[in-house]
Design a protein around this motif. Structure first.
Motif, short mmCIF file in Angstrom:
data_model
loop_
_atom_site.label_atom_id
_atom_site.label_comp_id
_atom_site.label_asym_id
_atom_site.label_seq_id
_atom_site.Cartn_x
_atom_site.Cartn_y
_atom_site.Cartn_z
N VAL A 4 13.58 20.53 -35.05
CA VAL A 4 13.22 19.67 -33.92
C VAL A 4 11.87 19.05 -34.19
O VAL A 4 10.94 19.73 -34.66
N LEU A 5 11.74 17.77 -33.89
CA LEU A 5 10.47 17.06 -34.07
C LEU A 5 10.13 16.30 -32.80
O LEU A 5 10.97 15.57 -32.26
N ILE A 6 8.90 16.49 -32.31
CA ILE A 6 8.38 15.70 -31.18
C ILE A 6 7.50 14.61 -31.77
O ILE A 6 6.51 14.92 -32.46
N TYR A 7 7.81 13.35 -31.48
CA TYR A 7 6.95 12.27 -31.95
C TYR A 7 6.17 11.70 -30.77
O TYR A 7 6.72 11.39 -29.73
N GLY A 8 4.84 11.55 -30.99
CA GLY A 8 3.93 11.19 -29.89
C GLY A 8 3.50 12.44 -29.16
O GLY A 8 3.20 12.42 -27.96
N ALA A 9 3.43 13.55 -29.90
CA ALA A 9 3.30 14.87 -29.29
C ALA A 9 1.94 15.13 -28.64
O ALA A 9 1.83 16.02 -27.80
N SER A 10 0.92 14.37 -28.98
CA SER A 10 -0.42 14.67 -28.46
C SER A 10 -0.62 14.20 -27.03
O SER A 10 -1.61 14.55 -26.39
N GLY A 11 0.30 13.41 -26.49
CA GLY A 11 0.16 12.92 -25.13
C GLY A 11 0.50 13.95 -24.08
O GLY A 11 0.89 15.09 -24.37
N TYR A 12 0.39 13.54 -22.82
CA TYR A 12 0.61 14.43 -21.68
C TYR A 12 2.02 15.05 -21.71
O TYR A 12 2.17 16.27 -21.64
N THR A 13 3.03 14.21 -21.84
CA THR A 13 4.40 14.72 -21.82
C THR A 13 4.74 15.47 -23.10
O THR A 13 5.47 16.47 -23.07
N GLY A 14 4.20 15.03 -24.23
CA GLY A 14 4.46 15.72 -25.49
C GLY A 14 4.04 17.17 -25.46
O GLY A 14 4.74 18.06 -25.96
N ARG B 206 -4.21 13.07 -36.64
CA ARG B 206 -4.22 14.53 -36.80
C ARG B 206 -5.23 15.20 -35.87
O ARG B 206 -4.95 16.27 -35.32
N ASP B 207 -6.38 14.60 -35.68
CA ASP B 207 -7.38 15.23 -34.81
C ASP B 207 -6.85 15.37 -33.38
O ASP B 207 -7.02 16.42 -32.73
N ARG B 208 -6.19 14.33 -32.88
CA ARG B 208 -5.62 14.40 -31.53
C ARG B 208 -4.50 15.43 -31.46
O ARG B 208 -4.35 16.15 -30.47
N LEU B 209 -3.69 15.49 -32.51
CA LEU B 209 -2.61 16.47 -32.55
C LEU B 209 -3.16 17.90 -32.54
O LEU B 209 -2.63 18.77 -31.83
N GLU B 210 -4.20 18.15 -33.32
CA GLU B 210 -4.78 19.49 -33.36
C GLU B 210 -5.35 19.89 -32.01
O GLU B 210 -5.15 21.03 -31.54
N ALA B 211 -6.04 18.95 -31.35
CA ALA B 211 -6.60 19.25 -30.03
C ALA B 211 -5.49 19.51 -29.01
O ALA B 211 -5.59 20.41 -28.17
N ALA B 212 -4.43 18.72 -29.09
CA ALA B 212 -3.31 18.89 -28.16
C ALA B 212 -2.60 20.22 -28.39
O ALA B 212 -2.21 20.91 -27.43
N LEU B 213 -2.42 20.58 -29.65
CA LEU B 213 -1.74 21.84 -29.95
C LEU B 213 -2.56 23.04 -29.48
O LEU B 213 -1.99 24.06 -29.06
N ASP B 214 -3.87 22.91 -29.51
CA ASP B 214 -4.72 23.97 -28.95
C ASP B 214 -4.43 24.17 -27.46
O ASP B 214 -4.40 25.31 -26.97
N VAL B 215 -4.21 23.08 -26.75
CA VAL B 215 -3.87 23.17 -25.33
C VAL B 215 -2.54 23.88 -25.14
O VAL B 215 -2.38 24.74 -24.27
#
Length: 378
Positions: free
Chosen positions: A7-17, A38-47
């Motif tokens: 499974v892949l989420i594209y646009g994953a760093s946003g609110y819904t992602g 990548r920086d936004r993705l890493e920050a989002a994954l931390d959340v």
């Protein structure tokens, strides 16, 4: 890339992602957490990890939204969940890469014209590959389709009148831009009348009646909804309309934005019209909202059904719409990987997986009520 992740989420760093990722993690599913930065993705994954309470089974991957960059990523998975928007502006390379890679495609669009375009242009191509093409795998507009399917269980119903109403709505940045481009477009928010799509006016408030209030509410077509598209070629349905009701200040602000668009931008070429609505979305955006709450963002979806000799209704409680959207995407991905899709090609979520199955699942998970016909089975 891992051969175990499907499974892949594209646009994953946003609110819904982030909400989709959290719901996948609740099901102990591994996934790629994908996007451009990548920086936004890493920050989002931390959340996501913080909300989940432990590290989730996710791998960050980056790619620009071009078919050339996306195709190698998509070839290693079975399900792509696209949460970028506005979809008509930036979604085509993503869905085309999913088709080329042989992936099932889900997205969280609320854009009626996008959903109709996917049906017309790619529905048969996905069906030919035995793949599901299910846009609007989201509160707007899968929830109303679930309520509609419950109403259509009553023999003789051929007309659907659907109302969405949510308390304390929290539109995200992407949602704001998506609905603005829809409500401002005076030729692409449709209802279904006698099997034909008929345009709503884009600047007229409608007085709506919701069963959880003693007073009328202001409502708008809100882009027309996707239920008229789901049912346009369904032999059971002749008429289908969808409106969305909300707090008056929000509705009046939208009407004022639409009137400004009509005066300033309606005459412009389409690209300039959409640049105008994107700029308006930036002005209205107040940053990423907090995660919605099932006791604060409470909502109802009312579906009235009528036929020659019958009238019926289902009032469906469904709260925390963004969190439910994440859960619906995760549930859909899990069912696809388990081979539980009932139909392929262009399908709404309840058509793809069964409205009774989905309503039962989300009732058990605390999100929604059941129609009377299903309450007897509990």
């Amino acid at each position: 890339m891992s051969s175990e992740i499907k499974v892949l989420i594209y646009g994953a760093s946003g609110y819904t992602g982030k909400l989709v990722a959290e719901s996948l993690a609740q099901r102990d599913m591994a996934f790629y957490f994908a996007g451009r930065n990548r920086d936004r993705l890493e920050a989002a994954l931390d959340v996501v990890n913080e909300r989940h309470g432990s590290p989730v089974k996710a791998e960050i991957v980056t790619a620009n939204s071009t078919a050339e960059e996306l195709l190698p990523l998509f070839q290693s998975v079975d399900v792509v969940i696209n949460v970028t928007g506005p979809f008509m502006q930036i979604g085509w390379p993503i869905v085309e890469a999913a088709l080329a890679a042989g992936c099932h495609y889900l997205d969280t669009s609320g854009e009626q014209d996008w959903v109709y375009a996917l049906k017309e242009k790619l529905g048969q191509a996905f069906a030919d590959k035995n793949l599901l093409l299910s846009p609007a795998c989201s509160y707007m507009w899968a929830a109303g389709a679930m309520a509609a399917e419950a109403v259509l269980e009553t023999e003789g119903v051929d007309s659907l009148d659907i109302l969405y109403q949510i308390e304390n709505a929290l539109p995200s940045e992407a949602s704001t831009k998506s609905f603005l481009r829809m409500v401002c477009n005076d030729v692409s928010q449709y209802r279904l009348e006698q099997n034909e799509l008929v345009a709503w006016p884009n600047d007229k408030l409608i007085q709506a009646i919701a069963p959880n209030h003693t007073y009328t509410l202001s409502a708008l077509p809100w882009g027309g909804g996707c239920e008229p598209i789901w049912y346009k070629d369904d032999p059971r349905v002749r008429n289908c309309s969808v409106i969305t009701a909300g707090e008056e200040p929000l509705m009046l602000a939208v009407v004022e934005a639409v009137k400004a668009f009509n005066e300033q931008a309606a005459h412009l070429p389409q690209a300039e019209r959409e640049a105008w609505t994107n700029a308006m979305g930036d002005e209205m955006d107040s940053g990423e909202p907090p995660k919605d709450d099932i006791d604060i963002q409470r909502g109802v979806i009312v579906c009235l059904g009528q036929g020659r000799q019958v009238t019926t209704k289902f009032v469906m409680n469904l709260s925390a719409p963004y969190s439910w959207t994440g859960d619906l995407c995760a549930e859909s991905a899990e069912r696809l990987l388990a081979g539980k899709s009932k139909k392929v090609g262009f399908q709404s979520s309840p058509k793809a997986f069964g409205h009774r199955e989905l309503l039962t699942t989300f009732h058990e998970r605390g999100y929604c009520s059941l129609p009377p016909s299903m309450q007897k089975d509990q």
